[in-house]
Design a protein around this motif. Structure first.
Motif, PDB file in Angstrom:
ATOM      1  N   GLY A 153      55.845  77.913 -30.602  1.00  0.00           N
ATOM      2  CA  GLY A 153      56.359  78.217 -29.265  1.00  0.00           C
ATOM      3  C   GLY A 153      57.773  77.716 -29.058  1.00  0.00           C
ATOM      4  O   GLY A 153      58.589  78.371 -28.414  1.00  0.00           O
ATOM      5  N   PHE A 154      58.070  76.532 -29.597  1.00  0.00           N
ATOM      6  CA  PHE A 154      59.435  76.006 -29.501  1.00  0.00           C
ATOM      7  C   PHE A 154      60.410  76.908 -30.255  1.00  0.00           C
ATOM      8  O   PHE A 154      61.523  77.164 -29.787  1.00  0.00           O
ATOM      9  N   MET A 155      59.991  77.377 -31.427  1.00  0.00           N
ATOM     10  CA  MET A 155      60.859  78.249 -32.223  1.00  0.00           C
ATOM     11  C   MET A 155      61.097  79.586 -31.514  1.00  0.00           C
ATOM     12  O   MET A 155      62.227  80.079 -31.462  1.00  0.00           O
ATOM     13  N   ILE A 156      60.034  80.161 -30.979  1.00  0.00           N
ATOM     14  CA  ILE A 156      60.161  81.435 -30.260  1.00  0.00           C
ATOM     15  C   ILE A 156      61.065  81.261 -29.047  1.00  0.00           C
ATOM     16  O   ILE A 156      61.960  82.073 -28.798  1.00  0.00           O
ATOM     17  N   HIS A 157      60.843  80.188 -28.293  1.00  0.00           N
ATOM     18  CA  HIS A 157      61.647  79.953 -27.090  1.00  0.00           C
ATOM     19  C   HIS A 157      63.124  79.807 -27.445  1.00  0.00           C
ATOM     20  O   HIS A 157      63.985  80.400 -26.791  1.00  0.00           O
ATOM     21  N   GLY A 158      63.409  79.048 -28.495  1.00  0.00           N
ATOM     22  CA  GLY A 158      64.799  78.846 -28.900  1.00  0.00           C
ATOM     23  C   GLY A 158      65.446  80.112 -29.428  1.00  0.00           C
ATOM     24  O   GLY A 158      66.569  80.458 -29.062  1.00  0.00           O
ATOM     25  N   MET A 159      64.731  80.833 -30.293  1.00  0.00           N
ATOM     26  CA  MET A 159      65.291  82.039 -30.908  1.00  0.00           C
ATOM     27  C   MET A 159      65.493  83.151 -29.864  1.00  0.00           C
ATOM     28  O   MET A 159      66.563  83.756 -29.798  1.00  0.00           O
ATOM     29  N   PHE A 160      64.466  83.413 -29.072  1.00  0.00           N
ATOM     30  CA  PHE A 160      64.576  84.468 -28.071  1.00  0.00           C
ATOM     31  C   PHE A 160      65.625  84.114 -27.015  1.00  0.00           C
ATOM     32  O   PHE A 160      66.375  84.969 -26.569  1.00  0.00           O
ATOM     33  N   GLY A 161      65.650  82.835 -26.626  1.00  0.00           N
ATOM     34  CA  GLY A 161      66.576  82.416 -25.576  1.00  0.00           C
ATOM     35  C   GLY A 161      68.024  82.374 -26.001  1.00  0.00           C
ATOM     36  O   GLY A 161      68.917  82.621 -25.195  1.00  0.00           O
ATOM     37  N   SER A 162      68.263  82.071 -27.271  1.00  0.00           N
ATOM     38  CA  SER A 162      69.651  81.959 -27.710  1.00  0.00           C
ATOM     39  C   SER A 162      70.194  83.224 -28.366  1.00  0.00           C
ATOM     40  O   SER A 162      71.406  83.403 -28.437  1.00  0.00           O
ATOM     41  N   MET A 163      69.295  84.105 -28.837  1.00  0.00           N
ATOM     42  CA  MET A 163      69.777  85.298 -29.536  1.00  0.00           C
ATOM     43  C   MET A 163      69.255  86.616 -28.959  1.00  0.00           C
ATOM     44  O   MET A 163      70.042  87.515 -28.682  1.00  0.00           O
ATOM     45  N   VAL A 164      67.955  86.738 -28.797  1.00  0.00           N
ATOM     46  CA  VAL A 164      67.366  88.030 -28.447  1.00  0.00           C
ATOM     47  C   VAL A 164      67.706  88.438 -27.011  1.00  0.00           C
ATOM     48  O   VAL A 164      68.234  89.535 -26.779  1.00  0.00           O
ATOM     49  N   ILE A 165      67.421  87.567 -26.050  1.00  0.00           N
ATOM     50  CA  ILE A 165      67.695  87.927 -24.649  1.00  0.00           C
ATOM     51  C   ILE A 165      69.194  88.136 -24.415  1.00  0.00           C
ATOM     52  O   ILE A 165      69.574  89.118 -23.772  1.00  0.00           O
ATOM     53  N   PRO A 166      70.075  87.261 -24.915  1.00  0.00           N
ATOM     54  CA  PRO A 166      71.502  87.534 -24.727  1.00  0.00           C
ATOM     55  C   PRO A 166      71.939  88.876 -25.329  1.00  0.00           C
ATOM     56  O   PRO A 166      72.758  89.586 -24.729  1.00  0.00           O
ATOM     57  N   ALA A 167      71.397  89.249 -26.486  1.00  0.00           N
ATOM     58  CA  ALA A 167      71.756  90.533 -27.093  1.00  0.00           C
ATOM     59  C   ALA A 167      71.282  91.697 -26.231  1.00  0.00           C
ATOM     60  O   ALA A 167      72.032  92.658 -26.003  1.00  0.00           O
ATOM     61  N   VAL A 168      70.060  91.616 -25.733  1.00  0.00           N
ATOM     62  CA  VAL A 168      69.534  92.693 -24.874  1.00  0.00           C
ATOM     63  C   VAL A 168      70.308  92.736 -23.562  1.00  0.00           C
ATOM     64  O   VAL A 168      70.621  93.818 -23.052  1.00  0.00           O
ATOM     65  N   ALA A 169      70.654  91.572 -23.007  1.00  0.00           N
ATOM     66  CA  ALA A 169      71.441  91.533 -21.762  1.00  0.00           C
ATOM     67  C   ALA A 169      72.824  92.149 -21.972  1.00  0.00           C
ATOM     68  O   ALA A 169      73.334  92.856 -21.094  1.00  0.00           O
ATOM     69  N   LEU A 170      73.431  91.909 -23.123  1.00  0.00           N
ATOM     70  CA  LEU A 170      74.732  92.520 -23.431  1.00  0.00           C
ATOM     71  C   LEU A 170      74.595  94.035 -23.553  1.00  0.00           C
ATOM     72  O   LEU A 170      75.420  94.787 -23.015  1.00  0.00           O
ATOM     73  N   LEU A 171      73.558  94.480 -24.238  1.00  0.00           N
ATOM     74  CA  LEU A 171      73.318  95.931 -24.342  1.00  0.00           C
ATOM     75  C   LEU A 171      73.070  96.548 -22.966  1.00  0.00           C
ATOM     76  O   LEU A 171      73.517  97.663 -22.688  1.00  0.00           O
ATOM     77  N   LEU A 172      72.364  95.811 -22.108  1.00  0.00           N
ATOM     78  CA  LEU A 172      72.137  96.285 -20.733  1.00  0.00           C
ATOM     79  C   LEU A 172      73.465  96.444 -20.004  1.00  0.00           C
ATOM     80  O   LEU A 172      73.707  97.470 -19.350  1.00  0.00           O
ATOM     81  N   LEU A 173      74.321  95.436 -20.115  1.00  0.00           N
ATOM     82  CA  LEU A 173      75.628  95.517 -19.456  1.00  0.00           C
ATOM     83  C   LEU A 173      76.432  96.702 -19.981  1.00  0.00           C
ATOM     84  O   LEU A 173      77.008  97.464 -19.197  1.00  0.00           O
ATOM     85  N   ILE A 174      76.456  96.886 -21.275  1.00  0.00           N
ATOM     86  CA  ILE A 174      77.194  98.015 -21.861  1.00  0.00           C
ATOM     87  C   ILE A 174      76.616  99.339 -21.374  1.00  0.00           C
ATOM     88  O   ILE A 174      77.348 100.238 -20.959  1.00  0.00           O
ATOM     89  N   SER A 175      75.291  99.447 -21.389  1.00  0.00           N
ATOM     90  CA  SER A 175      74.661 100.703 -20.960  1.00  0.00           C
ATOM     91  C   SER A 175      74.857 100.960 -19.473  1.00  0.00           C
ATOM     92  O   SER A 175      74.830 102.111 -19.036  1.00  0.00           O
ATOM     93  N   SER A 176      75.077  99.898 -18.697  1.00  0.00           N
ATOM     94  CA  SER A 176      75.252 100.075 -17.252  1.00  0.00           C
ATOM     95  C   SER A 176      76.489 100.906 -16.923  1.00  0.00           C
ATOM     96  O   SER A 176      76.532 101.576 -15.895  1.00  0.00           O
ATOM     97  N   PHE A 177      77.476 100.882 -17.811  1.00  0.00           N
ATOM     98  CA  PHE A 177      78.687 101.665 -17.581  1.00  0.00           C
ATOM     99  C   PHE A 177      78.440 103.162 -17.775  1.00  0.00           C
ATOM    100  O   PHE A 177      79.222 103.984 -17.310  1.00  0.00           O
ATOM    101  N   PHE A 178      77.347 103.495 -18.448  1.00  0.00           N
ATOM    102  CA  PHE A 178      77.020 104.895 -18.694  1.00  0.00           C
ATOM    103  C   PHE A 178      75.853 105.380 -17.842  1.00  0.00           C
ATOM    104  O   PHE A 178      75.569 106.576 -17.814  1.00  0.00           O
ATOM    105  N   ALA A 179      75.182 104.457 -17.193  1.00  0.00           N
ATOM    106  CA  ALA A 179      74.040 104.824 -16.341  1.00  0.00           C
ATOM    107  C   ALA A 179      74.555 105.551 -15.105  1.00  0.00           C
ATOM    108  O   ALA A 179      75.578 105.185 -14.544  1.00  0.00           O
ATOM    109  N   ARG A 180      73.869 106.555 -14.713  1.00  0.00           N
ATOM    110  CA  ARG A 180      74.287 107.329 -13.548  1.00  0.00           C
ATOM    111  C   ARG A 180      73.471 106.898 -12.333  1.00  0.00           C
ATOM    112  O   ARG A 180      72.809 107.703 -11.696  1.00  0.00           O
ATOM    113  N   THR A 181      73.548 105.605 -12.065  1.00  0.00           N
ATOM    114  CA  THR A 181      72.827 105.022 -10.945  1.00  0.00           C
ATOM    115  C   THR A 181      73.756 104.069 -10.219  1.00  0.00           C
ATOM    116  O   THR A 181      74.414 103.236 -10.850  1.00  0.00           O
ATOM    117  N   ALA A 182      73.798 104.177  -8.909  1.00  0.00           N
ATOM    118  CA  ALA A 182      74.619 103.265  -8.117  1.00  0.00           C
ATOM    119  C   ALA A 182      74.105 101.847  -8.301  1.00  0.00           C
ATOM    120  O   ALA A 182      72.903 101.606  -8.294  1.00  0.00           O
TER     121      ALA A 182
END
Length: 157
Positions: free
Chosen positions: A54-83
């Motif tokens: 659990g410590f490994m999952i929390h550290g890995m997901f928190g430091s790498m996976v979620i930030p990567a998905v959040a960055l992809l979300l931000l990038i995709s937001s510029f192309f989303a056709r939603t206010a």
């Protein structure tokens, strides 16, 4: 659609984070109650107990996976056709960045762990709001010249 999926993915990953850290802490607690001893020497020798993953999952997901998905979300937001897509994408991304920083600095200042836990709930809520924003039917759309217009309703299956 990509924006919506990524937003809900961030929310789901926050749930995984909460479950992983709970698994780790309860596993560690049970191990200590059964006679295990946790000190600096034990930490250097890679202590194993039910829940240590659990410590490994929390550290890995928190430091790498979620930030990567959040960055992809931000990038995709510029192309989303939603206010509001860019606004919510930015909120999720900045909240994620602050969350990562709190997670890192809380090792030296444990009181920051309180904010880390609270901000996890804020991140979850922001990600859900972003996902719901992406699913809105007939949401206003900002055109390339900055004019807001009404979008045609999107049919959902």
């Amino acid at each position: 659609m990509v924006y919506t999926v990524l937003a809900f993915a961030v929310a789901g990953l926050v749930v995984v984070q909460a479950a992983a850290i709970a698994f780790a802490v309860f596993g560690l607690s049970a191990w200590i109650e059964q006679g295990g001893t946790l000190d600096a020497a034990a930490m250097q020798n890679e202590v194993t107990f039910p829940g240590v993953v659990g410590f490994m999952i929390h550290g890995m997901f928190g430091s790498m996976v979620i930030p990567a998905v959040a960055l992809l979300l931000l990038i995709s937001s510029f192309f989303a056709r939603t206010a509001g897509a860019v606004r919510w994408g930015l909120i999720v991304f900045v909240t994620t960045a602050v969350q990562v920083a709190l997670g890192i600095f809380a090792h030296g200042v444990p009181q920051l762990g309180i904010l880390h836990g609270i901000l996890a709930l804020v991140l979850f809520g922001a990600a859900v709001m972003a996902g719901l924003q992406g699913r809105r039917k007939g949401a206003a759309v900002t055109t390339s010249v900055g004019v807001e217009t009404a979008a045609a309703p999107v049919a959902h299956a």
